[in-house]
Enzyme design. Structure first.
Site, PDB file in Angstrom:
ATOM      1  N   THR A 102      32.921  -4.870  31.106  1.00  0.00           N
ATOM      2  CA  THR A 102      32.673  -6.125  31.811  1.00  0.00           C
ATOM      3  C   THR A 102      31.459  -6.761  31.157  1.00  0.00           C
ATOM      4  OG1 THR A 102      33.589  -5.288  33.879  1.00  0.00           O
ATOM      5  CG2 THR A 102      32.125  -7.188  34.021  1.00  0.00           C
ATOM      6  N   LYS A 177      37.353 -11.254  35.450  1.00  0.00           N
ATOM      7  CA  LYS A 177      36.610 -10.119  35.998  1.00  0.00           C
ATOM      8  C   LYS A 177      35.425 -10.590  36.839  1.00  0.00           C
ATOM      9  CE  LYS A 177      35.478  -5.887  36.846  1.00  0.00           C
ATOM     10  NZ  LYS A 177      35.161  -4.845  35.850  1.00  0.00           N
ATOM     11  N   LYS A 245      24.366  -5.870  36.775  1.00  0.00           N
ATOM     12  CA  LYS A 245      24.617  -6.547  35.495  1.00  0.00           C
ATOM     13  C   LYS A 245      25.755  -7.544  35.627  1.00  0.00           C
ATOM     14  CE  LYS A 245      27.479  -4.667  32.898  1.00  0.00           C
ATOM     15  NZ  LYS A 245      28.934  -4.668  32.641  1.00  0.00           N
TER      16      LYS A 245
END
Length: 293
Positions: A102, A177, A245
């Site tokens: 990701t 995502k 993150k």
């Protein structure tokens, strides 16, 4: 390229919680698998299964027809792809590179363009489903890049996932995502708050779960992570530090598009509190520890 065990060598960079299971599925399917991980000892199980070790991502790229990466952060992705001795500098023309980390949609586009210039096909294909999905080969895979490359790689995706969707041009997989992580962020707050409320009101959280997980409140997090919370299991299927993150990437992308995401902003602040308390290597369900005071 025809993808089959007799003709295709698969390389995998990053054999952590997710990558280890993915590589294992490829080995079981009969593919020759080359691997690289920063800590070699963590890849020993795969070596015992028949995987072959390479000492760097660049050396791995030289040996493989398809290179899959599953690492931690965008800066890791940038380093292993675009570094002087990285993947793209060593990949053969006609090969495929698939980043399943990701990461940043903008970085995915940059990798695609540099790969295209070297006659290499590039896909950004982040996944959802956590450690359970990886172990059971039931990951959701969201893919950006050329349709031709997606179609060619579908046989490999089918070895590790069940919900495989082509989303569009380079970066589209990463944007998708981000949508996934945005939905999860607010949902995790709801799951945790529901369990705290159940506990404080004197209910048995496990019994409550039986009533609510199959109704309108149902979600993957409620069914899979709430039982871990109830059991006091905060081991990572997905690390807090990696979720933070992801939320930072989503908020940065949203800012570029002038979109406000208040639920995501709140979730990020709570998870940053959690990380600051020493829980950055715990699973995302450890958010319970912040709310349950």
């Amino acid at each position: 390229m025809v993808i089959n065990p007799a003709q295709t060598i698969v390389g995998l960079v990053g054999t952590g919680v997710m990558g280890k299971s993915m590589a294992g599925h490829f080995i079981q399917a009969g593919y020759e698998v080359q691997i690289y991980n920063r800590t070699k000892s963590k890849a020993q199980d795969l070596l015992d299964q028949g995987a072959h070790w390479q000492d760097s991502p660049g050396l791995l790229a030289q040996q493989c027809d398809v290179i899959i990466t599953m690492v931690g952060f965008p800066n890791d992705v940038e380093e292993i792809y675009l570094g002087e001795n990285g993947i793209l500098a060593n990949t053969k023309p006609g090969s495929y590179v698939i980043d399943m980390t990701t990461s940043s949609p903008m970085l995915a586009k940059q990798i695609y363009e540099k790969a295209f210039a070297r006659q290499v096909y590039s896909l950004d294909a982040p996944v959802s489903g956590g450690d359970i999905g990886a172990k059971e080969a039931k990951l959701s895979i969201m893919v950006g890049g050329s349709r031709e490359a997606f179609d060619a790689m579908l046989p490999l995706f089918e070895k590790i996932g069940t919900n495989i969707v082509y989303q569009g041009e380079a970066g589209a997989g990463q944007h998708t995502k981000m949508c996934n992580q945005i939905a999860i962020a607010s949902n995790m707050m709801g799951v945790v708050e529901a369990l705290v409320y159940a506990k404080k009101s004197g209910l048995d959280p496990s019994t409550v779960l039986k009533s609510i997980e199959s109704g309108a409140a149902g979600s993957w997090s409620l069914s899979n992570l709430a039982p871990r919370i109830i059991a006091g299991n905060f081991a990572p299927g997905f690390y807090v530090k990696h979720f933070i993150k992801d939320m930072k990437i989503a908020l940065q992308s949203a800012e570029e598009m002038k979109v406000e995401l208040p639920g995501l902003s709140l979730a990020k602040s709570l998870y940053e509190q959690l990380a600051a308390s020493g829980e950055e290597d715990s699973g995302t369900q450890a958010l319970f520890k912040i709310i349950n005071k």
